[in-house]
Every structure is written in structure tokens, then in C-alpha cells.
Design a protein around this motif. Sequence first.
Motif, mmCIF file in Angstrom:
data_model
loop_
_atom_site.group_PDB
_atom_site.id
_atom_site.type_symbol
_atom_site.label_atom_id
_atom_site.label_comp_id
_atom_site.label_asym_id
_atom_site.label_seq_id
_atom_site.Cartn_x
_atom_site.Cartn_y
_atom_site.Cartn_z
ATOM 1 N N THR A 131 5.135 -0.962 7.320
ATOM 2 C CA THR A 131 5.628 -1.163 8.685
ATOM 3 C C THR A 131 4.894 -2.268 9.452
ATOM 4 O O THR A 131 5.391 -2.729 10.466
ATOM 5 N N GLY A 132 3.712 -2.643 8.988
ATOM 6 C CA GLY A 132 2.902 -3.609 9.714
ATOM 7 C C GLY A 132 2.150 -2.986 10.873
ATOM 8 O O GLY A 132 1.466 -3.666 11.622
ATOM 9 N N ARG A 133 2.229 -1.685 10.999
ATOM 10 C CA ARG A 133 1.566 -0.970 12.092
ATOM 11 C C ARG A 133 0.048 -0.928 11.839
ATOM 12 O O ARG A 133 -0.397 -0.649 10.745
ATOM 13 N N ILE A 134 -0.724 -1.211 12.901
ATOM 14 C CA ILE A 134 -2.182 -1.128 12.847
ATOM 15 C C ILE A 134 -2.578 0.110 13.637
ATOM 16 O O ILE A 134 -2.232 0.239 14.814
ATOM 17 N N VAL A 135 -3.278 1.030 12.966
ATOM 18 C CA VAL A 135 -3.638 2.306 13.584
ATOM 19 C C VAL A 135 -5.104 2.616 13.328
ATOM 20 O O VAL A 135 -5.724 2.089 12.408
#
Length: 127
Positions: free
Chosen positions: A92-96
Motif C-alpha cells: 500500500t505504501g503506507r508508513i506506520v
Amino acid sequence: MLKAIAIATILIASNAMAGQIVWRSPVAGVLPHISDSSPTQPELEPVLGIHYGAIRVARGSVVNVRPVGNTTGYVFASKGPLPVGLTLDPATGRIVGVAVVAGNYDLAIRAEKDGLSGDLVLSITIS
């Protein structure tokens, strides 16, 4: 002793076809235009509309940021280490994660789809 200096001038011909430039030199005649036929890879952000916004958080805060735009089908990978406590979801390219160490971080995230790839640049400031 008298030295002769020859100055070559270049004139642009006005009888060129659309999209064509012909250079003329009074000494050498017509200089052909050589086009670079190697394909260039388009930049991802302007062409496909994907980007990250700047991230500013306090140390100890939860980070949950994803790229803006249609990311369907892309695979994401960080080109360098992320700040301590943060991870990147390759689907997703999500940074968490939790912002642990204060600092300014400039990152490049590679996005790839159907043989096209590009680097998405983002800045993370943890204070």
C-alpha cells in the motif's frame, strides 16, 4: 605579425519542417540534427499522480501515512532506512509505527507497477 581570426556564425534556417531544426554554418554547410532514440522513463509523480505529503509529528506519536493518489497495483520499497519505529507496507505504501527518534529525515520510496518505477520523495520531521 597579423593573426587572422575566423569567426564562424550559425544561422537558423526558417524553411525547416514542423518540429525540425536545421543548423547552417557558413563554413561547414548543414549540420544534421541527431536525435536520442533511447527511451526515457517517465517520472512517476507527475505522470501517475502519486506523492507523499510532508510529515511532522512529535516524538512518541503514532504515524499512519499513505501516499496520495491511485496506488492500486503498485509495489513500494524504501530506498534507505526509515526512521526508528516506522515501517513501510510494500502493498500500500503506507508508513506506520511510532516516531521514536527526533530528527529530520528525507526519504525516497520506490513505487513500481507494470515495468514503470519512480521514486517518491518525502520529508519526515520528528520533534
